[in-house]
Design a protein around this motif. Structure first.
Motif, short mmCIF file in Angstrom:
data_model
loop_
_atom_site.label_atom_id
_atom_site.label_comp_id
_atom_site.label_asym_id
_atom_site.label_seq_id
_atom_site.Cartn_x
_atom_site.Cartn_y
_atom_site.Cartn_z
N VAL A 81 -32.43 -53.77 -69.79
CA VAL A 81 -33.38 -52.70 -69.46
C VAL A 81 -33.84 -52.75 -68.01
O VAL A 81 -34.43 -51.78 -67.53
N THR A 82 -33.59 -53.84 -67.29
CA THR A 82 -34.02 -53.93 -65.89
C THR A 82 -32.85 -53.82 -64.92
O THR A 82 -33.05 -53.47 -63.76
N GLY A 83 -31.65 -54.17 -65.39
CA GLY A 83 -30.49 -54.15 -64.52
C GLY A 83 -30.34 -55.37 -63.64
O GLY A 83 -29.27 -55.62 -63.10
N ASP A 84 -31.41 -56.16 -63.48
CA ASP A 84 -31.37 -57.28 -62.54
C ASP A 84 -32.43 -58.30 -62.94
O ASP A 84 -33.63 -58.00 -62.92
N LEU A 85 -32.00 -59.51 -63.28
CA LEU A 85 -32.95 -60.56 -63.67
C LEU A 85 -33.81 -61.04 -62.51
O LEU A 85 -34.85 -61.67 -62.73
N ASP A 86 -33.41 -60.75 -61.28
CA ASP A 86 -34.25 -61.12 -60.14
C ASP A 86 -35.55 -60.32 -60.10
O ASP A 86 -36.46 -60.65 -59.35
N ARG A 87 -35.66 -59.29 -60.91
CA ARG A 87 -36.90 -58.50 -60.98
C ARG A 87 -37.99 -59.21 -61.78
O ARG A 87 -39.14 -58.77 -61.78
N ILE A 88 -37.65 -60.29 -62.46
CA ILE A 88 -38.66 -61.02 -63.25
C ILE A 88 -39.66 -61.69 -62.31
O ILE A 88 -39.28 -62.52 -61.47
N ALA A 89 -40.93 -61.33 -62.44
CA ALA A 89 -41.99 -61.98 -61.69
C ALA A 89 -42.43 -63.25 -62.39
O ALA A 89 -42.76 -64.24 -61.75
N ARG A 90 -42.45 -63.20 -63.75
CA ARG A 90 -42.78 -64.38 -64.54
C ARG A 90 -42.56 -64.10 -66.01
O ARG A 90 -42.62 -62.96 -66.44
N VAL A 91 -42.28 -65.16 -66.73
CA VAL A 91 -42.27 -65.09 -68.19
C VAL A 91 -43.73 -65.26 -68.61
O VAL A 91 -44.37 -66.24 -68.23
N VAL A 92 -44.24 -64.30 -69.35
CA VAL A 92 -45.65 -64.34 -69.75
C VAL A 92 -45.84 -65.09 -71.06
O VAL A 92 -46.70 -65.94 -71.18
N LYS A 93 -44.99 -64.77 -72.06
CA LYS A 93 -45.19 -65.34 -73.39
C LYS A 93 -43.85 -65.54 -74.07
O LYS A 93 -42.94 -64.73 -73.93
N VAL A 94 -43.75 -66.63 -74.81
CA VAL A 94 -42.60 -66.93 -75.66
C VAL A 94 -43.14 -67.16 -77.06
O VAL A 94 -44.14 -67.86 -77.24
N VAL A 95 -42.48 -66.56 -78.04
CA VAL A 95 -42.81 -66.81 -79.44
C VAL A 95 -41.53 -67.30 -80.11
O VAL A 95 -40.51 -66.62 -80.05
N GLY A 96 -41.61 -68.48 -80.71
CA GLY A 96 -40.47 -69.05 -81.40
C GLY A 96 -40.76 -69.20 -82.88
O GLY A 96 -41.84 -69.68 -83.26
N PHE A 97 -39.81 -68.77 -83.70
CA PHE A 97 -39.92 -68.91 -85.15
C PHE A 97 -38.86 -69.91 -85.59
O PHE A 97 -37.70 -69.80 -85.20
N VAL A 98 -39.27 -70.87 -86.41
CA VAL A 98 -38.36 -71.91 -86.87
C VAL A 98 -38.33 -71.89 -88.39
O VAL A 98 -39.36 -72.11 -89.04
N ALA A 99 -37.15 -71.59 -88.96
CA ALA A 99 -36.99 -71.65 -90.42
C ALA A 99 -37.05 -73.13 -90.79
O ALA A 99 -36.18 -73.91 -90.40
N SER A 100 -38.08 -73.52 -91.51
CA SER A 100 -38.41 -74.93 -91.68
C SER A 100 -38.34 -75.39 -93.12
O SER A 100 -38.79 -74.69 -94.03
N ALA A 101 -37.80 -76.60 -93.30
CA ALA A 101 -37.92 -77.27 -94.60
C ALA A 101 -39.41 -77.48 -94.86
O ALA A 101 -40.22 -77.52 -93.92
N ALA A 102 -39.78 -77.60 -96.12
CA ALA A 102 -41.20 -77.68 -96.51
C ALA A 102 -41.97 -78.77 -95.78
O ALA A 102 -43.15 -78.59 -95.46
N ASP A 103 -41.34 -79.89 -95.45
CA ASP A 103 -42.05 -80.99 -94.82
C ASP A 103 -41.80 -81.11 -93.32
O ASP A 103 -42.20 -82.07 -92.68
#
Length: 154
Positions: A81-103
């Motif tokens: 959507v930007t055409g160029d990764l050099d346009r990134i000023a900063r990564v603001v937020k990362v959300v990671g989901f991990v499919a996890s065993a119960a323990d």
């Protein structure tokens, strides 16, 4: 080649093709100076290399590597959507989901795979806020899913 893509090459990585949506959504959407990605699975050439729960069928170390792949896929979505990764000023937020065993309680260590990749590629621009969430199951039985929000330079 952009500076970000040159850095990826230095790390022995290439930006993949954008992973096609699995349902009714876009891989990334721009709103003003921000780009929000959809959750990115660790797809490699259209396939999940591993499936299952972290702490059961998938080791934390394998999952951390998969989180790196998710972050790389997220960068591809941003470029779409930007055409160029050099346009990134900063990564603001990362959300990671991990499919996890119960323990399994090591979700932050798994999502470090994504965070560390963003730091290696973007330097200080890759420093971000983050959430690491354990879940029962993810699409296609993926072990990890990552979404990012980036701010673009004016």
């Amino acid at each position: 080649m952009s500076a970000v893509e040159a850095r990826l090459a230095e790390l022995g990585l290439t930006l993949p093709e954008v992973v096609p949506p699995l349902a009714a959504y876009q891989p990334a959407v721009r709103s003003g100076v921000y780009v929000y990605t959809a959750g990115q699975l660790p797809m490699v050439e259209g396939k999940l290399p591993v499936t299952g729960k972290v702490g059961a069928e998938v080791t934390p170390e394998e999952a951390k590597g998969l989180a790196r792949t998710c972050a790389l896929n997220a960068l591809a979505a941003v470029k779409s959507v930007t055409g160029d990764l050099d346009r990134i000023a900063r990564v603001v937020k990362v959300v990671g989901f991990v499919a996890s065993a119960a323990d399994f309680t090591g979700q932050p260590g798994v999502v470090n795979g994504a965070s560390e990749l963003l730091g290696e590629v973007l330097g200080d621009k890759g420093v971000h806020a983050r959430s690491a969430v354990g879940v029962a199951v993810l699409p296609l039985d993926a072990p990890v899913e990552v979404e990012i929000q980036v701010e673009l330079a004016p």
